[in-house]
Design a protein around this motif. Structure first.
Motif, PDB file in Angstrom:
ATOM      1  N   LYS A 100      48.328  14.305  41.070  1.00 48.50           N
ATOM      2  CA  LYS A 100      49.029  13.158  41.651  1.00 48.50           C
ATOM      3  C   LYS A 100      50.313  13.541  42.388  1.00 48.50           C
ATOM      4  O   LYS A 100      50.584  13.070  43.475  1.00 48.50           O
ATOM      5  CB  LYS A 100      49.336  12.127  40.561  1.00 48.50           C
ATOM      6  N   GLY A 101      51.105  14.404  41.832  1.00 49.16           N
ATOM      7  CA  GLY A 101      52.374  14.774  42.450  1.00 49.16           C
ATOM      8  C   GLY A 101      52.313  16.026  43.310  1.00 49.16           C
ATOM      9  O   GLY A 101      53.334  16.517  43.765  1.00 49.16           O
ATOM     10  N   SER A 102      51.128  16.559  43.526  1.00 45.63           N
ATOM     11  CA  SER A 102      50.976  17.794  44.285  1.00 45.63           C
ATOM     12  C   SER A 102      50.603  17.503  45.732  1.00 45.63           C
ATOM     13  O   SER A 102      50.224  16.389  46.073  1.00 45.63           O
ATOM     14  CB  SER A 102      49.899  18.680  43.647  1.00 45.63           C
ATOM     15  N   GLY A 103      50.687  18.508  46.560  1.00 44.12           N
ATOM     16  CA  GLY A 103      50.299  18.402  47.956  1.00 44.12           C
ATOM     17  C   GLY A 103      49.986  19.788  48.482  1.00 44.12           C
ATOM     18  O   GLY A 103      50.002  20.766  47.748  1.00 44.12           O
ATOM     19  N   LEU A 160      41.386  12.859  47.331  1.00 44.96           N
ATOM     20  CA  LEU A 160      42.653  13.551  47.573  1.00 44.96           C
ATOM     21  C   LEU A 160      42.845  13.898  49.054  1.00 44.96           C
ATOM     22  O   LEU A 160      43.961  14.133  49.496  1.00 44.96           O
ATOM     23  CB  LEU A 160      42.725  14.827  46.733  1.00 44.96           C
ATOM     24  N   TYR A 161      41.756  13.950  49.820  1.00 44.93           N
ATOM     25  CA  TYR A 161      41.815  14.297  51.239  1.00 44.93           C
ATOM     26  C   TYR A 161      41.804  13.074  52.155  1.00 44.93           C
ATOM     27  O   TYR A 161      41.972  13.216  53.362  1.00 44.93           O
ATOM     28  CB  TYR A 161      40.616  15.181  51.622  1.00 44.93           C
ATOM     29  N   SER A 176      47.717  12.373  54.603  1.00 47.69           N
ATOM     30  CA  SER A 176      46.862  12.527  53.425  1.00 47.69           C
ATOM     31  C   SER A 176      47.616  13.373  52.412  1.00 47.69           C
ATOM     32  O   SER A 176      48.529  14.120  52.767  1.00 47.69           O
ATOM     33  CB  SER A 176      45.527  13.178  53.789  1.00 47.69           C
ATOM     34  N   GLN A 177      47.237  13.231  51.167  1.00 45.96           N
ATOM     35  CA  GLN A 177      47.904  13.989  50.108  1.00 45.96           C
ATOM     36  C   GLN A 177      47.664  15.482  50.280  1.00 45.96           C
ATOM     37  O   GLN A 177      48.578  16.276  50.137  1.00 45.96           O
ATOM     38  CB  GLN A 177      47.419  13.531  48.732  1.00 45.96           C
TER      39      GLN A 177
END
Length: 182
Positions: free
Chosen positions: A146-149, A163-164, A172-173
């Motif tokens: 959730k908090g990553s990218g 996620l994409y 996008s994340q």
């Protein structure tokens, strides 16, 4: 002549030294030995260390190690490139064993998120974060990340697809590792 093992003697919870605690933690988390089996191993050596005591030691050790674990997780999950994968594992299920359903095991998943930029001359130390889930639903990696990218390097598992996806603002994340290829 076969010698019998020495008589079993209890080890109170407050008597565990750092060497014994390290052995219990490595046995459980690295060697994947269930605490009930570790209890049996210690009993063969003449030490009565109940599984409940071993659980207490693990719980207290994890509490002490909590800040270090959180720091490692923060660093790994903030990496610009993450390698993500999951694997099935067998999980003890006492309820199934107690009711006669199978061998007392069920299937769970361990998700691994790895950051290692050394092959590309990165300076950050490598690290890995493990997460457990009781199944392979896509909600698990979505919650974990959730908090990553950045760029996750993962297989084509459908649970990663969201996620994409493009957001309303066109961002996008995550960016696909293979994006832009022809």
């Amino acid at each position: 002549m076969v010698q019998s093992p020495p008589p079993s003697r209890p080890i109170p919870g407050s008597m565990a030294g750092p060497g014994l605690l390290a052995h219990v933690l490595v046995s459980k988390f690295d060697d994947h030995i269930p605490l009930c089996r570790l209890n049996e191993i210690y009993a063969r050596m003449g030490a009565d260390v109940p599984a409940s005591t071993l659980m207490g030691w693990c719980g207290r050790a994890m509490k002490v190690l909590g800040p270090l674990i959180e720091r490692i997780e923060t660093e790994v999950m903030a990496a610009p490139i993450l390698h993500a994968d999951d694997t099935p594992i067998r999980v003890l299920d006492r309820l199934r064993r107690d009711t006669g359903l199978g061998k007392g095991v069920k299937q769970g998943r361990v998700w691994a998120y790895v950051s290692d930029q050394r092959p590309w001359a990165g300076t950050a130390p490598p690290g890995v974060v493990y997460r457990f889930s009781p199944d392979r639903k896509g909600e698990h990696p979505q919650r974990h990340l959730k908090g990553s990218g950045g760029i996750p390097q993962a297989d084509a598992y459908a649970g990663f697809t969201q996620l994409y996806e493009m957001r309303a603002d066109g961002s996008s994340q995550f960016r696909e590792a293979a994006a832009g290829r022809t």
